[in-house]
Enzyme design. Structure first.
Site, PDB file in Angstrom:
ATOM      1  N   CYS A 143       0.836  -1.205   0.000  1.00  0.00           N
ATOM      2  CA  CYS A 143       0.000   0.000   0.000  1.00  0.00           C
ATOM      3  C   CYS A 143       0.870   1.255   0.000  1.00  0.00           C
ATOM      4  O   CYS A 143       0.595   2.216  -0.722  1.00  0.00           O
ATOM      5  CB  CYS A 143      -0.925  -0.016   1.213  1.00  0.00           C
ATOM      6  SG  CYS A 143      -1.984   1.435   1.331  1.00  0.00           S
ATOM      7  N   CYS A 154      -3.981  -2.418   6.208  1.00  0.00           N
ATOM      8  CA  CYS A 154      -4.016  -1.092   5.599  1.00  0.00           C
ATOM      9  C   CYS A 154      -5.313  -0.841   4.836  1.00  0.00           C
ATOM     10  O   CYS A 154      -5.627  -1.518   3.866  1.00  0.00           O
ATOM     11  CB  CYS A 154      -2.819  -0.977   4.653  1.00  0.00           C
ATOM     12  SG  CYS A 154      -2.577   0.625   3.920  1.00  0.00           S
TER      13      CYS A 154
END
Length: 383
Positions: free
Chosen positions: A120, A217
């Site tokens: 991410c 995330c």
């Protein structure tokens, strides 16, 4: 706005430094958490032209208890209103799905244990966000609430561990290039977490006492097993000892990771001691979860690892053996090792002492002192 804690604890910039900064525009990623909130404030105090950006990277679904994007956006907006800065909003859900989540699912399907936060950061926060901030919003820099530091000496930009060793997040940022680091500011990386919260309380920010996010995330803290089952069909199978003895059933190999002790569903086994069981292998061909008993069992130990998909912060592949330290998981103590280049995208890592729970799919991140050199994805253990 003023903070007594900030005035006491952080170094003051000269009027010349503040004047220089005033010509620079910074887009600060606002997550709705305390770290990004205080980062925006610190940047203001340092003279920068600061604007916030809230990224929505996961589409809402029926998991209202876990998808907190609406609440996080409201908190980010409240902080920006309090600080008197503009908040931009952008939806990167498509990019997240294509470049992070599909890889995450593919890795689990292949029996590996990926780290989506690292991907991410690579694909969203320091690629999509950075490009949008620079190209569309005219930013000179981006800023995030990560606990890392940047060093600029003699034209060399380096990524350093955060000052607060309990919160250091350099492990998650090893894929960044020196150019990406040079375009990024990390205001809270220079201070400790309790001071960050104290500054937020001083300012009366809504995020001052907000709990830190610990979930995957942008997906939140939902029940992981139930979440994963929505995307990947589980295939239950046998749990066997290293010697082949069947001692139980597993729910699906994707739910387990090497070194795992809890949640195996193995009670007392007749004829065996009460020592705990640990996962030592996932046999994908036969759909068997292999376990060993005892935390000092040699089946748990690795002498080293092979890592691929390498990223060096300076983007220069190593050509000779490298003495350094490595982390094979977050919050792990540094392991002394030797890194042996096999080719530009593959290294062998030999530990000075055997290590437990070296997990394919996770990342091996290399350090020399405070500097994060880079890292790669663990391909396999060396026994």
């Amino acid at each position: 706005m003023k903070s007594i804690v900030y005035e006491k604890k952080l170094p003051k910039l000269t009027s010349l430094e503040i004047a220089k900064n005033s010509k620079k525009k910074v887009i600060c990623g606002m997550s709705g958490g305390v770290d990004s909130s205080v980062s925006a404030f610190i940047l203001q105090q340092q003279g920068y032209q600061v604007e916030g950006l809230f990224m929505k990277n996961w589409e809402e679904d029926d998991d209202t208890d876990y998808c907190t994007a609406a609440n996080d956006l409201a908190d980010a907006q409240a902080v920006c209103d309090k600080l008197g800065i503009k908040l931009h909003k952008i939806n990167f859900a498509a990019e997240y799905w294509d470049n992070v989540f599909e890889h995450f699912l593919a890795e689990y399907k292949a029996g590996r244990t990926p780290n989506p936060d690292i991907l991410c950061n690579k694909e969203i926060k320091f690629k999509a966000f950075l490009e949008y901030a620079v190209e569309d919003l005219g930013a000179d820099y981006i800023a995030t609430g990560h606990y890392v530091r940047r060093s600029d000496v003699n034209g060399q930009t380096k990524l350093l561990r955060g000052l607060d060793s309990n919160k250091d997040q350099s492990y998650f940022l090893y894929t960044l290039s020196k150019d990406q680091v040079a375009q990024s500011l990390f205001p809270v990386g220079e201070i400790e977490k309790p001071i960050v919260r104290a500054i937020a309380e001083d300012l009366g920010l809504i995020t001052a006492k907000k709990k830190d996010s610990t979930g995957i995330c942008f997906i939140g803290e939902r029940k992981f097993k139930e979440f994963l089952a929505r995307f990947l069909p589980a295939q239950p199978g046998e749990i066997r000892m290293v010697d082949g003895k069947v001692i139980g059933k597993h729910d699906g190999l994707m739910y387990y990771t090497l070194g795992q002790r809890k949640g195996l569903g193995i009670g007392g086994v007749k004829g065996l001691s009460e020592d705990p069981f640990y996962v030592v292998e996932k046999d994908l061909i036969n759909n068997v979860l292999v376990v060993a008993q005892g935390n000092d069992n040699s089946a748990l130990l690795s002498q080293g690892l092979i890592a691929t998909q390498l990223y060096w912060v300076d983007r220069l592949p190593i050509r000779q053996n490298l003495r350094c330290t490595v982390k094979t998981r977050y919050r792990q103590q540094d392991i002394a090792c030797e890194v042996i280049p096999l080719n530009d995208d593959c290294v062998e890592v030999r530990f000075d002492e055997p290590q437990i729970a070296v997990t394919p799919g996770q990342s091996a991140v290399f350090y020399q002192g405070e500097e994060c050199l880079g890292g790669g994805v663990i391909e396999r253990q060396i026994k």
